[in-house]
Design an enzyme around this catalytic site. Sequence first.
Site, mmCIF file in Angstrom:
data_model
loop_
_atom_site.group_PDB
_atom_site.id
_atom_site.type_symbol
_atom_site.label_atom_id
_atom_site.label_comp_id
_atom_site.label_asym_id
_atom_site.label_seq_id
_atom_site.Cartn_x
_atom_site.Cartn_y
_atom_site.Cartn_z
ATOM 1 N N GLU A 124 -5.735 9.793 9.051
ATOM 2 C CA GLU A 124 -4.365 9.655 9.591
ATOM 3 C C GLU A 124 -4.229 10.435 10.902
ATOM 4 O OE1 GLU A 124 -1.067 8.808 7.562
ATOM 5 O OE2 GLU A 124 -2.278 7.448 6.351
ATOM 6 N N ASP A 158 0.874 -1.178 0.000
ATOM 7 C CA ASP A 158 0.000 0.000 0.000
ATOM 8 C C ASP A 158 0.907 1.222 0.000
ATOM 9 O OD1 ASP A 158 -2.322 1.618 0.305
ATOM 10 O OD2 ASP A 158 -1.893 1.808 2.433
ATOM 11 N N CYS A 174 -11.105 3.333 -0.907
ATOM 12 C CA CYS A 174 -9.815 3.813 -0.406
ATOM 13 C C CYS A 174 -9.538 3.080 0.901
ATOM 14 C CB CYS A 174 -9.891 5.319 -0.160
ATOM 15 S SG CYS A 174 -8.433 5.996 0.668
ATOM 16 N N HIS A 222 -8.381 3.951 3.607
ATOM 17 C CA HIS A 222 -8.627 4.649 4.871
ATOM 18 C C HIS A 222 -10.102 4.754 5.244
ATOM 19 C CE1 HIS A 222 -4.504 5.678 4.193
ATOM 20 N NE2 HIS A 222 -4.435 6.479 5.245
HETATM 21 N N1 DGL Z 1 -3.889 3.877 -0.035
HETATM 22 C C1 DGL Z 1 -4.550 4.937 -0.765
HETATM 23 C C2 DGL Z 1 -5.783 4.365 -1.478
HETATM 24 O O1 DGL Z 1 -6.344 3.360 -1.082
HETATM 25 C C3 DGL Z 1 -4.934 6.094 0.141
HETATM 26 C C4 DGL Z 1 -3.752 6.901 0.627
HETATM 27 C C5 DGL Z 1 -2.979 7.587 -0.473
HETATM 28 O O2 DGL Z 1 -3.479 8.561 -1.083
HETATM 29 O O3 DGL Z 1 -1.869 7.146 -0.744
HETATM 30 O O4 DGL Z 1 -6.214 4.931 -2.457
#
Ligand code: DGL
Length: 270
Positions: A155, A13, A187, A189
């Site tokens: 975050e 990730d 996403c 998060h």
């Molecule tokens: N891991 C990213 C996503 O799932 C979110 C965080 C980022 O912008 O790097 O799109």
Amino acid sequence: MVTGNSAPIGVFDSGIGGLTVVHELERQLPHERIIYFGDTARVPYGPKSPATVERYSREISDWLIGEGVKAIVVACNTATAHALPMLREYVPLPVIGVVEPGARAAMRVTRSQVVGVIGTAGTIASGAYVRAIHAIAPSARVVAQACPLFVPLVEEGWLDRDATRLIAKEYLEPLAAAQVDTIVLGCTHYPLLAPLLGEIVRPGVLLIDSAAETAAETSRTLREHGLEAPAPSAPLVHRFVASDAPEHFLRVGQRFLGSAIDRVEKVTLG
Ligand code: DGL
């Protein structure tokens, strides 16, 4: 290095958020060892160009292959959206992304075929979710909305603040106007915001977290390739690797993983 069926699965990730996928992999595939790479030196991927995200994804995959993984799970929606087709050509191993599983999970439960997708600016601009949904249901109506402020809010741990609620209401307005009955949390998060988002949407609107479906797809893929791990003789130890600030990863990561992390290694790429 452990090889064959006992080799680990590589998961990557842009940072810490992909640990929500690791959590599901642990639950559904308890025999599998995992090497998780969080690109904390270069997060966020959301606002970056497709070419840059492809390059980062290739570098991380090269590193994971060097560590002897037997398959790669792209836990990042933005990396899946921009780099999955390239990785599937480039990597000589099974590669699983999060977009198709998320789209499938949404289309299984929607009654109205009017669905919302929320994600980073890059994920939404790529159109990957809209394509994946239309591949399943060509006449479905998809309302896609970028929510770039959600990642920093999560975050910061602002999961239940009025400021987050206000921002979320504004982002979700076009989805509410279209009367979607299902929203894909596109996403890593966003699953942490699910309780707050659940308060804002109309009663009955379903929020889809692709992590569970991605773990199920990983399980299917390993089975198809004859790569399932045998029952381990000793407790499994996963490896967690960050490209920067491993102590922050250790502290915040437990929130995403839902369990304690003992140690985070640091590996610099690029
Ligand atoms: N891991 C990213 C996503 O799932 C979110 C965080 C980022 O912008 O790097 O799109």
